[in-house]
Scaffold this motif. Sequence first.
Motif, mmCIF file in Angstrom:
data_model
loop_
_atom_site.group_PDB
_atom_site.id
_atom_site.type_symbol
_atom_site.label_atom_id
_atom_site.label_comp_id
_atom_site.label_asym_id
_atom_site.label_seq_id
_atom_site.Cartn_x
_atom_site.Cartn_y
_atom_site.Cartn_z
ATOM 1 N N UNK A 41 0.817 -1.221 0.000
ATOM 2 C CA UNK A 41 0.000 0.000 0.000
ATOM 3 C C UNK A 41 0.848 1.268 0.000
ATOM 4 N N UNK A 42 2.133 1.154 0.313
ATOM 5 C CA UNK A 42 3.021 2.327 0.296
ATOM 6 C C UNK A 42 3.067 2.954 -1.092
ATOM 7 N N UNK A 43 2.864 2.164 -2.113
ATOM 8 C CA UNK A 43 2.929 2.681 -3.484
ATOM 9 C C UNK A 43 1.918 3.796 -3.721
ATOM 10 N N UNK A 44 0.816 3.767 -2.958
ATOM 11 C CA UNK A 44 -0.188 4.835 -3.088
ATOM 12 C C UNK A 44 0.383 6.166 -2.604
ATOM 13 N N UNK A 45 1.190 6.129 -1.565
ATOM 14 C CA UNK A 45 1.849 7.336 -1.068
ATOM 15 C C UNK A 45 2.934 7.777 -2.036
ATOM 16 N N UNK A 46 3.739 6.838 -2.490
ATOM 17 C CA UNK A 46 4.836 7.174 -3.405
ATOM 18 C C UNK A 46 4.305 7.802 -4.685
ATOM 19 N N UNK A 47 3.135 7.334 -5.138
ATOM 20 C CA UNK A 47 2.567 7.840 -6.392
ATOM 21 C C UNK A 47 2.160 9.306 -6.313
ATOM 22 N N UNK A 48 1.975 9.825 -5.115
ATOM 23 C CA UNK A 48 1.587 11.229 -4.966
ATOM 24 C C UNK A 48 2.761 12.168 -5.219
ATOM 25 N N UNK A 49 3.988 11.626 -5.156
ATOM 26 C CA UNK A 49 5.173 12.412 -5.474
ATOM 27 C C UNK A 49 5.486 13.511 -4.473
ATOM 28 N N UNK A 50 5.085 13.336 -3.220
ATOM 29 C CA UNK A 50 5.364 14.360 -2.201
ATOM 30 C C UNK A 50 6.573 13.939 -1.364
ATOM 31 N N UNK A 51 7.314 14.895 -0.815
ATOM 32 C CA UNK A 51 8.458 14.550 0.036
ATOM 33 C C UNK A 51 7.990 13.820 1.303
ATOM 34 N N UNK A 52 8.655 12.751 1.632
ATOM 35 C CA UNK A 52 8.287 11.994 2.830
ATOM 36 C C UNK A 52 9.465 11.139 3.272
ATOM 37 N N UNK A 53 9.376 10.628 4.481
ATOM 38 C CA UNK A 53 10.416 9.729 4.998
ATOM 39 C C UNK A 53 9.761 8.447 5.524
ATOM 40 N N UNK A 54 10.602 7.437 5.703
ATOM 41 C CA UNK A 54 10.120 6.146 6.194
ATOM 42 C C UNK A 54 10.758 5.832 7.545
ATOM 43 N N UNK A 55 10.027 5.093 8.383
ATOM 44 C CA UNK A 55 10.540 4.665 9.682
ATOM 45 C C UNK A 55 10.981 3.209 9.657
ATOM 46 N N UNK A 56 11.326 2.722 8.474
ATOM 47 C CA UNK A 56 11.736 1.322 8.347
ATOM 48 C C UNK A 56 12.944 0.979 9.208
ATOM 49 N N UNK A 57 13.823 1.944 9.421
ATOM 50 C CA UNK A 57 15.006 1.670 10.227
ATOM 51 C C UNK A 57 14.600 1.276 11.648
ATOM 52 N N UNK A 58 13.639 2.004 12.208
ATOM 53 C CA UNK A 58 13.141 1.655 13.545
ATOM 54 C C UNK A 58 12.444 0.307 13.506
ATOM 55 N N UNK A 59 11.641 0.112 12.487
ATOM 56 C CA UNK A 59 10.850 -1.113 12.341
ATOM 57 C C UNK A 59 11.754 -2.337 12.286
ATOM 58 N N UNK A 60 12.832 -2.249 11.529
ATOM 59 C CA UNK A 60 13.701 -3.400 11.311
ATOM 60 C C UNK A 60 14.607 -3.707 12.501
ATOM 61 N N UNK A 61 14.903 -2.664 13.291
ATOM 62 C CA UNK A 61 15.788 -2.886 14.447
ATOM 63 C C UNK A 61 15.048 -3.478 15.633
ATOM 64 N N UNK A 62 13.742 -3.392 15.642
ATOM 65 C CA UNK A 62 12.961 -3.825 16.805
ATOM 66 C C UNK A 62 12.503 -5.272 16.659
ATOM 67 N N UNK A 63 12.728 -6.031 17.725
ATOM 68 C CA UNK A 63 12.182 -7.379 17.781
ATOM 69 C C UNK A 63 11.362 -7.552 19.049
ATOM 70 N N UNK A 64 11.023 -6.396 19.649
ATOM 71 C CA UNK A 64 10.183 -6.370 20.833
ATOM 72 C C UNK A 64 8.988 -5.483 20.527
ATOM 73 N N UNK A 65 7.816 -6.037 20.697
ATOM 74 C CA UNK A 65 6.584 -5.338 20.298
ATOM 75 C C UNK A 65 6.436 -3.982 20.977
#
Length: 482
Positions: A41-65
């Motif tokens: 579903x991220x592709x819907x955001x990317x298609x708008x062509x607006x500046x944005x950032x992702x929090x994937x770095x936080x997501x990938x480093x966490x293994x505790x809910x």
Amino acid sequence: MITVVGLGVNVGDLTKQGEEAILAAAKAGKPIVCRTAKAKSYESLAALGVPHTSLDEIYEKSRNFNGLNKSLAAAVYALGDGTVYCVDGAASEDNSVKLLAKKRGGVKLINGVSKISEFAARASFFGCSYTAVSAYELAEKAKTGSLKAPLIIYDMDDRFWASDIKLLLMDLFGENAVVQYLYGSKSKKIPLYELDRQRVYDYSCAVAIEEKDLLKKERFALEDLYEIVRRLRAPGGCPWDRAQTPDSIKMNVVEEAYELVDAVDSGDDDKVLEETGDVFLQAIFFAVMKAEQGAFTLTDAISGICEKLISRHTHIFGKDKATDADSALSVWDQNKKKEKHQETFADSVNDVPRAFPAAMRAQKVGKRAGKSGLDFASVEEAVDALRSEIEEFLVARASGNQAEAAKELGDVLFSAVNVGRKAGIDCEKALKESTDTFARRFTLAEKLANEGGRDVTKLSAAEWDDCWKKAKKQLKGGDENV
């Protein structure tokens, strides 16, 4: 105010309202951040062509809910008012959003297509209630015992997660349980033990477990035990089970409790496992019978013990303090007296169950009475009282009055328990172990006495004494006088 936009599950799920919120933030130069750029579903955001950032770095480093969602919420919170936070699925289902709302207060939600509903539809979970849990919160949920089929575990984005999920679910449902492995827009049925042997693991992956018929289950829960007993008691059930009443089976509880104690003493975990189950059965049997009578339900019984544990552990769940086992027990006793409205020490003494084994009851009665100040100052003082009671027993015995002798013997036994209590000894346990020791010594002494074909009933006292001392020496591996 921070606005949270749900991007949905697939491309095109972004709502018009969500799109407008994102574009308005971009026009105003406000931060736009997405939880992950790896969801479809991220592709819907990317298609708008607006500046944005992702929090994937936080997501990938966490293994505790909890750590993951706290970090996500903190990162978004730091961006300030006007920020648009985009999450896959529905905004209201995201746990980082729940924490953000608690932290900030003013959060506007623009929901999208539910990720959980999408997985449920793919698993054909129609017309039924089900539980859906993120892989990130699975371990915590498993501790609460709330994972029941029908069940969906989503966010299964790598093989390591799949392996952890497999182990947890195998404990609940059995390794051969057939599950649905959902990936992309596809699904297939596999045995649970193969969950971490698949080719694809990403944000589109989940596992779904359907509810199984009771008789086809490999693993069971407390509710299953209740249902089995209920069926046994139902019309057309087992004649023996249907005939039982609380009074007819009350001693079964005592027997099973003692069998569990024997299993613990044996050190055999298989026996402990079996006997623990038998004790559970007795409790469930009473819960079923009382539910039939309309007295209380299983939920009432479990609620009662949970409330008791919370209300009496005020040093854990309240403001009281306890630094060691004795002070913790003191807090427990104080709370118990309040709950039971025990205004006097006599109330507490008389609350000791009469069905307890005699030595256990005597020790508890003596201990509770001792809290009033009526107690021996020392072990030695208790021993002096014991000697006095023995003398009184001998006098009564010599008089030929059997009833009086029995009364005095009871005083001797109670005094002996007081000696043990003052010495910090569990008298019930000590007596049990001494009886066990006697039985072992007697068994060996009789074997020694039988050597050479002797008739043990014809042995003299001196011969028996010799066999007894030899048995003690062999069992102790040393001094026969021990």
